[in-house]
Design an enzyme around this catalytic site. Structure first.
Site, mmCIF file in Angstrom:
data_model
loop_
_atom_site.group_PDB
_atom_site.id
_atom_site.type_symbol
_atom_site.label_atom_id
_atom_site.label_comp_id
_atom_site.label_asym_id
_atom_site.label_seq_id
_atom_site.Cartn_x
_atom_site.Cartn_y
_atom_site.Cartn_z
ATOM 1 C CG HIS A 8 -2.075 0.882 1.014
ATOM 2 N ND1 HIS A 8 -3.352 0.411 1.258
ATOM 3 C CD2 HIS A 8 -2.034 2.397 0.751
ATOM 4 C CE1 HIS A 8 -4.214 1.515 0.740
ATOM 5 N NE2 HIS A 8 -3.292 2.632 0.802
ATOM 6 C CG HIS A 10 -1.582 6.179 -2.753
ATOM 7 N ND1 HIS A 10 -2.751 5.921 -3.498
ATOM 8 C CD2 HIS A 10 -1.820 5.979 -1.553
ATOM 9 C CE1 HIS A 10 -3.471 5.430 -2.592
ATOM 10 N NE2 HIS A 10 -3.117 5.296 -1.584
ATOM 11 C CG HIS A 188 -7.792 3.368 -0.211
ATOM 12 N ND1 HIS A 188 -7.009 2.678 -1.503
ATOM 13 C CD2 HIS A 188 -7.100 4.131 0.262
ATOM 14 C CE1 HIS A 188 -5.938 3.415 -1.426
ATOM 15 N NE2 HIS A 188 -5.761 4.340 -0.423
ATOM 16 C CD GLU A 191 -7.521 6.293 4.592
ATOM 17 O OE1 GLU A 191 -8.189 6.363 3.548
ATOM 18 O OE2 GLU A 191 -6.462 6.948 4.867
ATOM 19 C CG ASP A 269 -1.893 5.802 2.540
ATOM 20 O OD1 ASP A 269 -2.063 5.485 1.380
ATOM 21 O OD2 ASP A 269 -2.720 6.294 3.396
ATOM 22 C CG ASP A 270 -0.305 8.754 0.190
ATOM 23 O OD1 ASP A 270 -0.394 8.874 -0.745
ATOM 24 O OD2 ASP A 270 -1.380 8.612 1.139
HETATM 25 N N1 ADE Z 1 -5.198 8.569 -2.015
HETATM 26 C C1 ADE Z 1 -3.573 8.820 -1.730
HETATM 27 N N2 ADE Z 1 -3.536 8.468 -0.512
HETATM 28 C C2 ADE Z 1 -4.937 8.097 -0.071
HETATM 29 C C3 ADE Z 1 -5.526 7.507 1.331
HETATM 30 N N3 ADE Z 1 -4.664 7.407 2.266
HETATM 31 N N4 ADE Z 1 -6.756 7.414 1.222
HETATM 32 C C4 ADE Z 1 -7.500 7.505 0.059
HETATM 33 N N5 ADE Z 1 -6.988 7.883 -1.090
HETATM 34 C C5 ADE Z 1 -5.824 8.055 -1.141
HETATM 35 ZN ZN ZN Z 2 -3.848 4.722 0.391
#
Ligand code: ADE
Ligand code: ZN
Length: 319
Positions: A8, A10, A188, A191, A269-270
């Site tokens: 996971h 992006h 997703h 969350e 994630d990011d």
């Molecule tokens: N796009 C990038 N990161 C995300 C996240 N944590 N939740 C939903 N969309 C995303």
């Molecule tokens: Zn994500």
């Protein structure tokens, strides 16, 4: 170093500020105002302003090569932390909006994966990700594109974006098409929205994994169902804490999900948005080495790589 595998992350969310500056300079662009704080970190306040900051970082991208360079540099950094496998969320929506042909964009990503394997010994695959708030029609068009131009590295369909928009059932045609054509499926859920979003996803879509899914912990019947069906959660504790789902890592439900028998994996994630990395997620998970190795094995088993690749990767992670 513990061998790690990530399901996971992006692609555009992995761009560190210094790479955003370099890409902007290469493309002759100014970075948007109010994107960085005084220390040079990305600025955002809540989930929707994070999605907005993410989009604004994407504003520095222009060419297929940009996307390939982001992936290569992420694989380099993550291999240095012990990663042996990364499955990257890559949205064909971004190159499309820039007029980059799908084949050119994909070619740059494939080349990055091949170079990273050769240079750093890391394996990687691509999940084509649609953006939920753009709606079901765009998702279906994206699934059709992926299916029309198949590539062995594009292994699944995923979906991010604003979880409060639409329902999983709205996206069933896109997911059905992907599933019928042998692609893996993940989404997703759980969350920003509660357990009902995970119930809807596993009821209405052919998913074997859930991105995040951590709010499943609020419903014990759902935890049992996830465990019973062997659905794997792509858990990203640093992201969840940064976005305010939990006040700190100690309050994160990861250990309770494990105790409930749910298959869990760790992701970043990011990472630069959430001040984390895959290595940090492993280091700060509060779990011992044996459990972390088991998490890596779970990630490989729950990955959408082909069986021969999985078997090869698993040999590198003795339990
Ligand atoms: N796009 C990038 N990161 C995300 C996240 N944590 N939740 C939903 N969309 C995303
Ligand atoms: Zn994500």
């Amino acid at each position: 170093m513990i061998p790690k595998a990530e399901l996971h992350c992006h692609l555009e969310g992995s761009i560190p500020p210094d790479l955003a500056h370099a890409l902007a300079a290469r493309n002759g662009l100014d970075l948007p105002d109010k994107l960085f704080d005084a220390e040079g970190h990305y600025i955002w306040r809540d989930f929707l302003s994070f999605l907005d900051a993410y989009d604004r970082v994407c504003g520095v991208l222009r060419t297929a090569r940009d996307f390939g360079d982001i992936l290569y540099s992420y694989l380099q950094r993550t291999a240095a932390e012990g990663a042996i496998y990364v499955e990257m969320f890559c949205s064909p929506e971004r190159p499309k909006s820039l007029g980059i042909p799908y084949a050119d964009w994909l070619g740059a990503l494939v080349d990055a994966i091949d170079r990273a394997r050769r240079d750093f010994g890391i394996e990687a695959r691509i999940i084509g990700i649609c953006i939920r708030h753009l709606g079901p029609d765009r998702a279906l068009a994206l699934a059709r594109q992926i299916v029309a131009e198949p590539h062995p590295y594009v292994v699944a369909l995923g979906m991010g974006g604003d979880e409060a928009k639409f329902t999983p059932a709205d996206f069933a045609p896109a997911y059905r098409l992907a599933h019928e054509n042998g692609l893996g499926c993940t989404i997703h859920a759980g969350e920003v929205v509660g357990p009902e979003s995970v119930w809807a996803a596993i009821r209405d879509l052919p998913v074997t994994r859930i991105g995040h899914g951590v709010r499943s912990i609020e419903d014990s019947a759902l935890v049992e169902e996830l465990a019973r069906r062997g659905i794997a959660l792509e858990v990203c504790p640093g992201s969840n804490v940064a976005l305010g789902l939990y006040p700190n890592r100690a309050a994160h439900p990861l250990p309770r999900l494990i105790a409930g028998g749910v298959r869990v994996t760790l992701g970043s994630d990011d990472p630069p948005f959430f001040h984390t990395t895959l290595g940090t997620e492993y280091d700060q998970a509060g779990l011992g080495e044996l459990v972390l190795r088991a998490i890596t094995r779970t990630a490989i088993e729950a990955s959408f790589a082909d069986d021969a690749t999985k078997a090869k990767l698993l040999k590198g992670v003795p339990s």
